[in-house]
Enzyme design. Structure first.
Site, PDB file in Angstrom:
ATOM      1  N   GLU A 256       0.842  -1.214   0.000  1.00 32.83           N
ATOM      2  CA  GLU A 256       0.000   0.000   0.000  1.00 32.83           C
ATOM      3  C   GLU A 256       0.871   1.255   0.000  1.00 32.83           C
ATOM      4  O   GLU A 256       0.545   2.255  -0.628  1.00 32.83           O
ATOM      5  CB  GLU A 256      -0.948   0.009   1.198  1.00 32.83           C
ATOM      6  N   TRP A 259       1.857   1.765  -3.466  1.00 26.01           N
ATOM      7  CA  TRP A 259       0.767   2.410  -4.244  1.00 26.01           C
ATOM      8  C   TRP A 259       0.829   3.926  -4.059  1.00 26.01           C
ATOM      9  O   TRP A 259       0.638   4.698  -4.984  1.00 26.01           O
ATOM     10  CB  TRP A 259      -0.607   1.916  -3.765  1.00 26.01           C
ATOM     11  N   TRP A 287     -21.186  12.071 -19.333  1.00 29.55           N
ATOM     12  CA  TRP A 287     -21.635  11.970 -17.944  1.00 29.55           C
ATOM     13  C   TRP A 287     -23.029  12.574 -17.823  1.00 29.55           C
ATOM     14  O   TRP A 287     -23.338  13.548 -18.515  1.00 29.55           O
ATOM     15  CB  TRP A 287     -20.662  12.717 -17.019  1.00 29.55           C
ATOM     16  N   ASN A 322     -11.170   2.442   3.176  1.00 32.51           N
ATOM     17  CA  ASN A 322     -10.761   2.291   1.775  1.00 32.51           C
ATOM     18  C   ASN A 322     -11.738   1.452   0.954  1.00 32.51           C
ATOM     19  O   ASN A 322     -12.080   1.813  -0.170  1.00 32.51           O
ATOM     20  CB  ASN A 322      -9.366   1.674   1.695  1.00 32.51           C
ATOM     21  N   TRP A 340     -16.090  11.629 -12.523  1.00 36.29           N
ATOM     22  CA  TRP A 340     -15.235  11.303 -11.374  1.00 36.29           C
ATOM     23  C   TRP A 340     -14.637  12.569 -10.751  1.00 36.29           C
ATOM     24  O   TRP A 340     -14.337  12.619  -9.575  1.00 36.29           O
ATOM     25  CB  TRP A 340     -14.132  10.311 -11.776  1.00 36.29           C
ATOM     26  N   TRP A 363      -9.504   7.818  -7.742  1.00 37.21           N
ATOM     27  CA  TRP A 363     -10.760   8.143  -8.428  1.00 37.21           C
ATOM     28  C   TRP A 363     -10.709   7.671  -9.877  1.00 37.21           C
ATOM     29  O   TRP A 363     -11.674   7.125 -10.407  1.00 37.21           O
ATOM     30  CB  TRP A 363     -11.068   9.650  -8.334  1.00 37.21           C
TER      31      TRP A 363
HETATM   32  C1  LIG Z   1     -11.848   7.050  -4.277  1.00 36.91           C
HETATM   33  C2  LIG Z   1     -10.643   6.984  -3.352  1.00 36.91           C
HETATM   34  C3  LIG Z   1     -10.032   8.163  -2.917  1.00 36.91           C
HETATM   35  C4  LIG Z   1      -8.893   8.109  -2.092  1.00 36.91           C
HETATM   36  N1  LIG Z   1      -8.326   9.291  -1.679  1.00 36.91           N
HETATM   37  C5  LIG Z   1      -7.185   9.237  -0.922  1.00 36.91           C
HETATM   38  C6  LIG Z   1      -6.560  10.433  -0.484  1.00 36.91           C
HETATM   39  O1  LIG Z   1      -6.999  11.556  -0.764  1.00 36.91           O
HETATM   40  N2  LIG Z   1      -5.432  10.324   0.282  1.00 36.91           N
HETATM   41  C7  LIG Z   1      -4.906   9.100   0.617  1.00 36.91           C
HETATM   42  O2  LIG Z   1      -3.876   9.053   1.301  1.00 36.91           O
HETATM   43  N3  LIG Z   1      -5.477   7.971   0.194  1.00 36.91           N
HETATM   44  C8  LIG Z   1      -6.602   7.986  -0.552  1.00 36.91           C
HETATM   45  N4  LIG Z   1      -7.187   6.815  -0.938  1.00 36.91           N
HETATM   46  C9  LIG Z   1      -6.513   5.533  -0.657  1.00 36.91           C
HETATM   47  C10 LIG Z   1      -6.912   4.852   0.651  1.00 36.91           C
HETATM   48  O3  LIG Z   1      -8.313   4.747   0.723  1.00 36.91           O
HETATM   49  C11 LIG Z   1      -6.413   5.583   1.883  1.00 36.91           C
HETATM   50  O4  LIG Z   1      -5.016   5.794   1.784  1.00 36.91           O
HETATM   51  C12 LIG Z   1      -6.654   4.787   3.156  1.00 36.91           C
HETATM   52  O5  LIG Z   1      -8.022   4.462   3.280  1.00 36.91           O
HETATM   53  C13 LIG Z   1      -6.222   5.611   4.359  1.00 36.91           C
HETATM   54  O6  LIG Z   1      -6.475   4.897   5.542  1.00 36.91           O
HETATM   55  P1  LIG Z   1      -5.287   4.287   6.389  1.00 36.91           P
HETATM   56  O7  LIG Z   1      -4.286   5.342   6.685  1.00 36.91           O
HETATM   57  O8  LIG Z   1      -5.900   3.562   7.541  1.00 36.91           O
HETATM   58  O9  LIG Z   1      -4.676   3.282   5.334  1.00 36.91           O
HETATM   59  P2  LIG Z   1      -3.874   1.908   5.464  1.00 36.91           P
HETATM   60  O10 LIG Z   1      -4.717   0.860   4.840  1.00 36.91           O
HETATM   61  O11 LIG Z   1      -3.420   1.682   6.848  1.00 36.91           O
HETATM   62  O12 LIG Z   1      -2.640   2.129   4.479  1.00 36.91           O
HETATM   63  C14 LIG Z   1      -1.440   2.769   4.915  1.00 36.91           C
HETATM   64  C15 LIG Z   1      -1.103   3.897   3.983  1.00 36.91           C
HETATM   65  O13 LIG Z   1      -0.844   3.408   2.673  1.00 36.91           O
HETATM   66  C16 LIG Z   1      -1.250   4.368   1.713  1.00 36.91           C
HETATM   67  N5  LIG Z   1      -2.320   3.801   0.881  1.00 36.91           N
HETATM   68  C17 LIG Z   1      -3.174   2.806   1.208  1.00 36.91           C
HETATM   69  N6  LIG Z   1      -3.988   2.521   0.174  1.00 36.91           N
HETATM   70  C18 LIG Z   1      -3.647   3.365  -0.823  1.00 36.91           C
HETATM   71  C19 LIG Z   1      -4.129   3.560  -2.146  1.00 36.91           C
HETATM   72  N7  LIG Z   1      -5.116   2.825  -2.682  1.00 36.91           N
HETATM   73  N8  LIG Z   1      -3.554   4.540  -2.889  1.00 36.91           N
HETATM   74  C20 LIG Z   1      -2.546   5.300  -2.401  1.00 36.91           C
HETATM   75  N9  LIG Z   1      -2.055   5.148  -1.139  1.00 36.91           N
HETATM   76  C21 LIG Z   1      -2.597   4.187  -0.374  1.00 36.91           C
HETATM   77  C22 LIG Z   1      -1.814   5.551   2.486  1.00 36.91           C
HETATM   78  O14 LIG Z   1      -0.781   6.491   2.653  1.00 36.91           O
HETATM   79  C23 LIG Z   1      -2.208   4.908   3.808  1.00 36.91           C
HETATM   80  O15 LIG Z   1      -2.269   5.807   4.891  1.00 36.91           O
HETATM   81  C24 LIG Z   1      -8.350   6.851  -1.731  1.00 36.91           C
HETATM   82  C25 LIG Z   1      -8.989   5.677  -2.167  1.00 36.91           C
HETATM   83  C26 LIG Z   1     -10.119   5.743  -2.962  1.00 36.91           C
HETATM   84  C27 LIG Z   1     -10.759   4.454  -3.427  1.00 36.91           C
END
Ligand SMILES: Cc1cc2nc3c(=O)[nH]c(=O)nc-3n(C[C@H](O)[C@H](O)[C@H](O)COP(=O)(O)OP(=O)(O)OC[C@H]3O[C@@H](n4cnc5c(N)ncnc54)[C@H](O)[C@@H]3O)c2cc1C
Length: 432
Positions: A256, A259, A287, A322, A340, A363
């Site tokens: 993650e 990512w 759209w 997420n 989107w 997105w």
């Molecule tokens: C539509 C949509 C919009 C999102 N917008 C954001 C946003 O604005 N900022 C954001 O940080 N994340 C975003 N995410 C990705 C992800 O949902 C969040 O990073 C995550 O839910 C944050 O919770 P956590 O810190 O508990 O994550 P954890 O699951 O604990 O993951 C640890 C860290 O890994 C990174 N990470 C995890 N998943 C992703 C991912 N899919 N893409 C990029 N980085 C990731 C983040 O930095 C996160 O804090 C988005 C996902 C979706 C589907």
């Protein structure tokens, strides 16, 4: 006396801070600086903005710590251009140190400041800090950027050595801060914001949680993810420390974090994704952009419980799980055929962990138009997603007190009808 300045941005910590480490090791005492940037703040509509509150709290904490070492944070409120004009008039600065920031606004800002400093014969030194690998470090053999996650991730892992994750022992040099008299930090109110009653997630790494992450991360009813997003966003945790400690416990968690860097790298190499689909042919989609329907989605009144629970969690807390972000985004773009970019903008307003690269990348992924997106014809069924990830309905119950009552709305669109409408619209756009 000649001094150096260290400019904090999205790296609000003293420990394991790359640019700060290099500044403190340099020959001049270091003045720590933070700018409440009006170019950014004036764009925010919400006066109780959680992000500003979070930053303010951490600025106060940084300043307190610095005071114990006989220094203090020099805080400005204005544009960076104005702040540096004042700083260079007040101090004899030899060099400004800072950590790199990869967003398009940040790049423009830094170019402008670098030019200004150069005119005053002041060096501007930038360092890699918020990522393990910078934009040009993980590229294909021919030097081109990756646009697909799996090969990017493989290359990222193959390049990783212990050195990349070693912490900078910044605090060893804490005596090298410039000694100054303390000045009060501007209050949130004086910056034009108000404080809500907001509790922020702790920045501690919960090792037990990370160990179980691959099993718990998809279940929105439990605290199965780290909640470190906001700390990564503002640098209140170091990516090196996190990747070293958590990456050793869970490959899925490390992935993650990769990512996160992948999307940052996409934004750096393809800044056009801010406005256009990565796969430009998807911008031909017609759209529907129905404003009343968008409003129902924003307020969690779609009649699809998993979507509504997510949107209400977001509105109430600034966080959405997420899995639910994926479902809510898919619903907006595919079931409602709303651009989107509308959803992205709403999340940008509300998310505590809002990050331009991650938000835009995810997105576009959900809408099917992103660099490594799921095929558009895979449309989430909200019901099946709920059965799989919230089988006991605990998440729904937590966020939908009106579920099952007369107040809860009927589904605003039939799933099968919406699915067919979406497939037709996408197909039409992509056929030409
Ligand atoms: C539509 C949509 C919009 C999102 N917008 C954001 C946003 O604005 N900022 C954001 O940080 N994340 C975003 N995410 C990705 C992800 O949902 C969040 O990073 C995550 O839910 C944050 O919770 P956590 O810190 O508990 O994550 P954890 O699951 O604990 O993951 C640890 C860290 O890994 C990174 N990470 C995890 N998943 C992703 C991912 N899919 N893409 C990029 N980085 C990731 C983040 O930095 C996160 O804090 C988005 C996902 C979706 C589907």
């Amino acid at each position: 006396m000649k001094i150096a300045a260290f400019w904090f941005r999205r790296d609000l910590r003293l420990e394991d801070n790359a640019g700060l480490y290099h500044a403190l090791k340099g020959e001049h005492p270091v003045l720590p600086v933070f700018i409440f940037d009006t170019n950014i703040l004036e764009e925010l509509e919400e006066k109780a903005d959680r992000r500003v509150q979070f930053i303010h709290q951490h600025i106060v904490a940084l300043d307190k710590q610095l005071q114990q070492w006989g220094s203090a944070l020099e805080v400005h409120h204005g544009t960076p251009g104005e702040a540096f004009a004042q700083l260079t008039a007040k101090y004899d600065i030899a060099c400004v140190y800072t950590n790199r920031d990869y967003e398009p606004y940040a790049s423009r800002r830094d170019e402008e400041i670098a030019r200004f400093l150069k005119q005053h014969d002041i060096a501007f030194r930038t360092f890699k800090d918020q990522v393990v690998f910078d934009y040009s470090e993980v590229v294909k053999d021919d030097g081109k950027p990756y646009t697909v996650f799996t090969p990017y991730s493989k290359k990222w892992l193959s390049l990783l050595t212990d050195d990349h994750l070693r912490s900078y022992s910044t605090l060893k040099y804490k005596d090298h801060f410039h000694k100054v008299n303390h000045k009060a930090i501007p209050s949130l109110q004086s910056l034009g914001f108000t404080a809500g009653r907001q509790a922020f997630p702790p920045e501690a790494i919960d090792e037990a949680l990370i160990r179980h992450y691959s099993k718990t991360r998809d279940i929105p009813a439990i605290e199965g993810t780290s909640r470190l997003g906001v700390h990564l966003r503002f640098g209140t945790i170091s990516i090196r420390t996190l990747a070293r400690r958590a990456g050793a416990l869970s490959e899925t968690f490390l992935s993650e974090l990769i990512w996160r860097e992948f999307f940052m790298m996409i934004l750096w190499h393809f800044p056009r994704v801010i406005n256009t689909s990565f796969r430009e042919e998807y911008d031909r989609i017609k759209w529907r952009n129905h404003e009343k329907e968008f409003e129902r989605w924003c307020t969690g009144q779609t009649g699809y419980p998993i979507v509504d629970a997510g949107m209400r969690q977001l509105n109430a807390t600034g966080f959405m799980h997420n899995r639910v972000r994926m479902i809510a985004a898919s619903f907006l773009t595919k079931h409602l055929l709303i651009d989107w970019r509308w959803g992205e903008a709403y999340f940008a307003k509300k998310l505590l962990d809002y990050d331009l690269a991650a938000n835009n990348g995810n997105w576009q992924w959900a809408a099917g138009c992103g660099c490594d997106a799921a095929p558009y014809f895979r449309i989430f069924s909200p019901q099946r997603q709920t059965e799989k990830f919230d089988p006991g309905g605990q998440y729904l119950k937590a966020w939908l007190p009106d579920l099952g009552s007369e107040d809860y709305p009927e589904p605003m669109v039939d799933h099968t009808v919406a699915r067919e409408r979406c497939l037709a619209a996408y197909k039409k756009a992509l056929q030409r």
